[in-house]
Scaffold this motif. Structure first.
Motif, PDB file in Angstrom:
ATOM      1  N   ALA A 240       0.836  -1.204   0.000  1.00  0.00           N
ATOM      2  CA  ALA A 240       0.000   0.000   0.000  1.00  0.00           C
ATOM      3  C   ALA A 240       0.866   1.248   0.000  1.00  0.00           C
ATOM      4  N   LEU A 241       0.400   2.271  -0.678  1.00  0.00           N
ATOM      5  CA  LEU A 241       1.034   3.581  -0.638  1.00  0.00           C
ATOM      6  C   LEU A 241       0.307   4.393   0.428  1.00  0.00           C
ATOM      7  N   VAL A 242       1.015   4.727   1.512  1.00  0.00           N
ATOM      8  CA  VAL A 242       0.412   5.477   2.616  1.00  0.00           C
ATOM      9  C   VAL A 242       1.190   6.764   2.853  1.00  0.00           C
ATOM     10  N   VAL A 243       0.475   7.774   3.352  1.00  0.00           N
ATOM     11  CA  VAL A 243       1.094   9.063   3.679  1.00  0.00           C
ATOM     12  C   VAL A 243       0.573   9.536   5.027  1.00  0.00           C
ATOM     13  N   SER A 244       1.250  10.519   5.577  1.00  0.00           N
ATOM     14  CA  SER A 244       0.831  11.118   6.838  1.00  0.00           C
ATOM     15  C   SER A 244      -0.492  11.849   6.673  1.00  0.00           C
ATOM     16  N   ALA A 245      -1.410  11.637   7.612  1.00  0.00           N
ATOM     17  CA  ALA A 245      -2.700  12.330   7.561  1.00  0.00           C
ATOM     18  C   ALA A 245      -2.520  13.837   7.670  1.00  0.00           C
ATOM     19  N   ASP A 246      -1.521  14.279   8.432  1.00  0.00           N
ATOM     20  CA  ASP A 246      -1.282  15.717   8.585  1.00  0.00           C
ATOM     21  C   ASP A 246      -0.950  16.361   7.244  1.00  0.00           C
ATOM     22  N   ALA A 247      -0.111  15.702   6.460  1.00  0.00           N
ATOM     23  CA  ALA A 247       0.230  16.237   5.140  1.00  0.00           C
ATOM     24  C   ALA A 247      -0.958  16.131   4.191  1.00  0.00           C
ATOM     25  N   TRP A 248      -1.668  15.016   4.266  1.00  0.00           N
ATOM     26  CA  TRP A 248      -2.808  14.781   3.379  1.00  0.00           C
ATOM     27  C   TRP A 248      -3.885  15.833   3.570  1.00  0.00           C
ATOM     28  N   ASP A 249      -4.125  16.245   4.794  1.00  0.00           N
ATOM     29  CA  ASP A 249      -5.188  17.209   5.078  1.00  0.00           C
ATOM     30  C   ASP A 249      -4.870  18.607   4.575  1.00  0.00           C
ATOM     31  N   GLN A 250      -3.634  18.849   4.143  1.00  0.00           N
ATOM     32  CA  GLN A 250      -3.279  20.147   3.572  1.00  0.00           C
ATOM     33  C   GLN A 250      -3.632  20.239   2.089  1.00  0.00           C
ATOM     34  N   ILE A 251      -4.086  19.121   1.521  1.00  0.00           N
ATOM     35  CA  ILE A 251      -4.399  19.067   0.080  1.00  0.00           C
ATOM     36  C   ILE A 251      -5.896  19.274  -0.121  1.00  0.00           C
ATOM     37  N   SER A 252      -6.286  20.017  -1.114  1.00  0.00           N
ATOM     38  CA  SER A 252      -7.696  20.272  -1.389  1.00  0.00           C
ATOM     39  C   SER A 252      -8.412  18.981  -1.768  1.00  0.00           C
ATOM     40  N   PRO A 253      -9.716  18.895  -1.518  1.00  0.00           N
ATOM     41  CA  PRO A 253     -10.468  17.691  -1.899  1.00  0.00           C
ATOM     42  C   PRO A 253     -10.337  17.348  -3.372  1.00  0.00           C
ATOM     43  N   GLU A 254     -10.303  18.362  -4.223  1.00  0.00           N
ATOM     44  CA  GLU A 254     -10.181  18.110  -5.663  1.00  0.00           C
ATOM     45  C   GLU A 254      -8.842  17.438  -5.976  1.00  0.00           C
ATOM     46  N   ASN A 255      -7.788  17.960  -5.374  1.00  0.00           N
ATOM     47  CA  ASN A 255      -6.467  17.377  -5.615  1.00  0.00           C
ATOM     48  C   ASN A 255      -6.302  16.031  -4.911  1.00  0.00           C
ATOM     49  N   GLN A 256      -6.978  15.838  -3.795  1.00  0.00           N
ATOM     50  CA  GLN A 256      -6.937  14.532  -3.130  1.00  0.00           C
ATOM     51  C   GLN A 256      -7.466  13.444  -4.054  1.00  0.00           C
ATOM     52  N   LYS A 257      -8.549  13.750  -4.755  1.00  0.00           N
ATOM     53  CA  LYS A 257      -9.106  12.759  -5.694  1.00  0.00           C
ATOM     54  C   LYS A 257      -8.114  12.456  -6.817  1.00  0.00           C
ATOM     55  N   ILE A 258      -7.473  13.499  -7.328  1.00  0.00           N
ATOM     56  CA  ILE A 258      -6.481  13.305  -8.385  1.00  0.00           C
ATOM     57  C   ILE A 258      -5.349  12.410  -7.884  1.00  0.00           C
ATOM     58  N   VAL A 259      -4.863  12.695  -6.692  1.00  0.00           N
ATOM     59  CA  VAL A 259      -3.738  11.931  -6.141  1.00  0.00           C
ATOM     60  C   VAL A 259      -4.137  10.474  -5.912  1.00  0.00           C
ATOM     61  N   ARG A 260      -5.322  10.243  -5.359  1.00  0.00           N
ATOM     62  CA  ARG A 260      -5.782   8.861  -5.120  1.00  0.00           C
ATOM     63  C   ARG A 260      -5.919   8.094  -6.440  1.00  0.00           C
ATOM     64  N   ASP A 261      -6.530   8.730  -7.428  1.00  0.00           N
ATOM     65  CA  ASP A 261      -6.718   8.055  -8.711  1.00  0.00           C
ATOM     66  C   ASP A 261      -5.376   7.698  -9.345  1.00  0.00           C
ATOM     67  N   LEU A 262      -4.420   8.610  -9.251  1.00  0.00           N
ATOM     68  CA  LEU A 262      -3.105   8.346  -9.829  1.00  0.00           C
ATOM     69  C   LEU A 262      -2.331   7.309  -9.014  1.00  0.00           C
ATOM     70  N   ALA A 263      -2.601   7.242  -7.712  1.00  0.00           N
ATOM     71  CA  ALA A 263      -1.963   6.212  -6.887  1.00  0.00           C
ATOM     72  C   ALA A 263      -2.419   4.825  -7.332  1.00  0.00           C
ATOM     73  N   VAL A 264      -3.706   4.683  -7.621  1.00  0.00           N
ATOM     74  CA  VAL A 264      -4.228   3.405  -8.109  1.00  0.00           C
ATOM     75  C   VAL A 264      -3.654   3.097  -9.495  1.00  0.00           C
ATOM     76  N   GLU A 265      -3.691   4.094 -10.371  1.00  0.00           N
ATOM     77  CA  GLU A 265      -3.226   3.890 -11.746  1.00  0.00           C
ATOM     78  C   GLU A 265      -1.748   3.508 -11.775  1.00  0.00           C
ATOM     79  N   ASN A 266      -0.932   4.196 -10.986  1.00  0.00           N
ATOM     80  CA  ASN A 266       0.496   3.902 -10.993  1.00  0.00           C
ATOM     81  C   ASN A 266       0.824   2.663 -10.186  1.00  0.00           C
TER      82      ASN A 266
END
Length: 326
Positions: A240-266
């Motif tokens: 699994a690709l995991v990150v710190s929740a503190d860093a994750w919460d600094q990202i906008s919801p729109e960009n969070q979706k982009i990052v999650r989708d690309l995590a699955v794709e990659n």
């Protein structure tokens, strides 16, 4: 006029208060480390993930990748992330089961026959629900859990044809219960140490054996310090690709979706590399003088069958079988 000034002051104060209470989604950098070499499929997948995230978010999310244990061993990186450091990693999911016990099923022995099965389960509603619990219970966010590193094989100094041949053998494994009990059930003495120490431990004889996937055997040059690879494939290493929740919460919801989708794709990209490069990696290991052996898996499957009950994972195994329709 004084009333207008006072009203303006109140409005500015309210605006300032609101700005303090609402998250500010400025450019955020995710620092992701791995214990593996840059040319490992996971390393290549992370570099592709970095480039695509930065492009898709217009630079609002940046990714720094650190290879070869530059940020520490996997457990150390997880501990750093939980403590609030901006650190992420690619980890076997069993290490996260101390927070959400059901996650251990992803590393259970002889569970998945193919990567496609693991990928399907990793994106199932049932599995994602366990992943959602992780943030609340550990301070970690799981971006994707379909990064396949390959089948784990036994690396030894003597030939292995059955669990009896592993009796008394000190075998390095990952320090999570599902791994420890699997190796113990296979007949060896589980010995958890950091991945970066495996080469020297084998070289010095402080361990007798290890278990690893083909690309990692080659990447870590373990062919220099072992004599046999027995293709047990006892665990399919789905990570699994995991990150710190503190860093994750600094990202906008729109960009969070982009990052999650690309995590699955990659994750799928890196996994296909694992599959494509695996047999060639074993061929290269063999070319360096290591004996590669097939083995009858039936005795090993029988030996580890009790691990599910021992760790109370029968219900989770049933969920896997339901999702996979078997």
């Amino acid at each position: 006029m004084n009333r207008s000034i006072k009203t303006l002051g109140i409005c500015l104060a309210l605006a300032a208060g609101l700005s303090l209470s609402m998250p500010a989604f400025a450019a955020t950098t995710l620092r992701i480390g791995t214990v593996l070499a840059p040319n490992d499929p996971m390393g290549q997948g992370l570099e592709k993930f970095k480039a695509e995230v930065e492009k898709a978010t217009n630079g609002e999310v940046l990714v720094q990748v650190f290879h070869n244990s530059q940020l520490g061993d996997t457990t150390e990186m997880i501990d750093q992330a939980r403590a609030g450091a901006n650190v992420g990693t690619v980890t076997d999911v069993a290490r996260l089961s101390s927070f959400v016990p059901s996650l251990a099923i992803m590393s259970a022995p002889f569970l998945f026959d193919t990567y496609e099965q693991a990928d399907k389960f990793a994106l199932s509603e049932q599995y994602l629900a366990w992943g959602d619990e992780l943030k609340e219970k550990s301070g970690l966010v799981m971006l994707a859990s379909n990064w396949y590193q390959g089948p784990r094989h036994a690396l030894t100094q003597k030939p292995v044809s059955s669990p009896a041949d592993l009796k008394g053998v000190r075998m390095r494994t990952i320090g999570a219960p599902i791994w420890i009990e699997t190796i113990r059930a296979m007949g060896a003495e589980p010995t958890p140490i950091a991945w970066g120490e495996v080469y020297s431990a084998l070289q010095l004889g402080s361990i007798d054996a290890a278990e690893a996937q083909p690309t990692a055997i080659k990447g870590a040059k373990l062919y220099e310090v072992i004599k046999h690879v027995t293709k047990t494939g006892h665990i399919q290493l789905v990570t699994a690709l995991v990150v710190s929740a503190d860093a994750w919460d600094q990202i906008s919801p729109e960009n969070q979706k982009i990052v999650r989708d690309l995590a699955v794709e990659n994750g799928r990209y890196a996994s296909q590399l694992t599959i494509d490069l695996g047999e060639q990696a074993l061929a290269d290991v063999a070319a360096n003088g290591v004996t590669i052996s097939e083995v009858d898996l039936a005795p090993f499957k029988e030996a580890v069958s009790g691990v599910y009950g021992l760790l109370e994972l029968e219900a989770e195994a049933a969920v896997v079988n339901e999702v996979l329709g078997r």
